[in-house]
Design an enzyme around this catalytic site. Sequence first.
Site, mmCIF file in Angstrom:
data_model
loop_
_atom_site.group_PDB
_atom_site.id
_atom_site.type_symbol
_atom_site.label_atom_id
_atom_site.label_comp_id
_atom_site.label_asym_id
_atom_site.label_seq_id
_atom_site.Cartn_x
_atom_site.Cartn_y
_atom_site.Cartn_z
ATOM 1 N N SER A 1 3.160 6.889 4.166
ATOM 2 C CA SER A 1 4.383 6.092 4.229
ATOM 3 C C SER A 1 5.393 6.566 3.173
ATOM 4 C CB SER A 1 4.034 4.611 4.064
ATOM 5 O OG SER A 1 5.116 3.784 4.389
ATOM 6 N N HIS B 1 0.199 0.193 10.764
ATOM 7 C CA HIS B 1 0.634 0.911 9.570
ATOM 8 C C HIS B 1 -0.430 0.882 8.470
ATOM 9 C CE1 HIS B 1 3.770 2.862 7.229
ATOM 10 N NE2 HIS B 1 3.469 2.064 6.214
#
Length: 416
Positions: free
Chosen positions: A184, A389
């Site tokens: 990320s 995620h």
Amino acid sequence: MASKANVTFNVLLLSVAIIVGNVIRLKVIPINNEVKRYLGYHEDSYLNFTEISAKYGYISEEHTVTTEDGYMLTIFRMRKRSCRQFKRPPVILMHGLLQSADVWLDAGPNAGLAYLIADECHDLWVGNQRGNYYGRRHARLDPDRDPKFWKFCVDEIGHYDIPATIDYVLKNTGEKKLNYVGFSQGAGTFLIMCSERPGYCDKANILIGLAPAARQTHTRSVPFRALTEGISKLEGVLFSTGFHELFYKGAIEQEFFSFLCKFRATSEALCNAIIAAIDAFHPGSVGNETLRVLYGHFPAGTSTHNMARYGQSMQSRKFQKFDYGKERNLEIYGAEQPASYNLTAVTVPVVVLYGRNDRLVDTRDVFWLVKRLPNVLEASEVADPLWNHLDGTYSQFNKRLIFPQLNQYLLQYSEV
């Protein structure tokens, strides 16, 4: 998409929550480890990186990286005791927003990526970025007294922290290049470095981006969008009233969730629901033991300015620098609009792994990024339609769904 009325309500609720939380936190003394042990917290939730890794038979060293602008970052070199010889070159493993190096241990030895990479005898270096509890020191500034310490976002992390970490690792290993794995924000800041610091992309053999965060135009997480957009709107007010740091370890919200999630009965139901609300529901992916551990390390803290930067990224179709407004932009950038990052400068070979169910870094933004990178070896969807995620760091299925592909590329660019 939330309605305008809902967004307004969320902004107001957010502002009240932040102010109340920060007022209360001034009266709260973080629970020390002895008390946590007595109260039955999972041991891994309050130990530090070196203590946790040692518990499971790994050796780790603490190192301090000092950036050009004075931030002092603790990073870790980790290896398995049975490894007599490292593979070359070294590997840097970098966390995401509101995380720390500990995130790579939270899923335990059978799923945490730090353990899995070390098991293959790679020369593993686990990084930290400014603003979390391992990056809360400065050569001149006191984070508790100097607001200037907190005037940073991913722009500065990419410009200073990632290059300094790369230089430190290469200097201490005697290697000319390394392999980089970023999750990320940890991947997005590498992209920023390539754009802003000519020559640094040449110091990496490969970038493996796990759900890389560049632009976030299509982020579907309503809580995250409302939170960051609200902070973006209120940044000036928050900063001027002393709220420079948000969601740090020891803050009331972190201590509350850490306490709540120490109980097996509540961790699976309530604490998993928190992840599902922020990201997406993926039943069975994050194990109960991991849930009891991760809230001891998450959230790990960042600046109000960085959270505001994410709020801006929700409103833009570009991957660009912080927008200070026309007048301030002219002073800083010499133009009324902030410049976009030059993704054509990311010449390093790139591998991207992403999840279809990711509500923080949407697949549309991943595809947008991949089309603009000049040297993509592979962009691959994780073979689980519910992969979200946060699975990239916490899932008990990492060993089967993420690691084989990741290790394949590390081995391709490694030698004994």
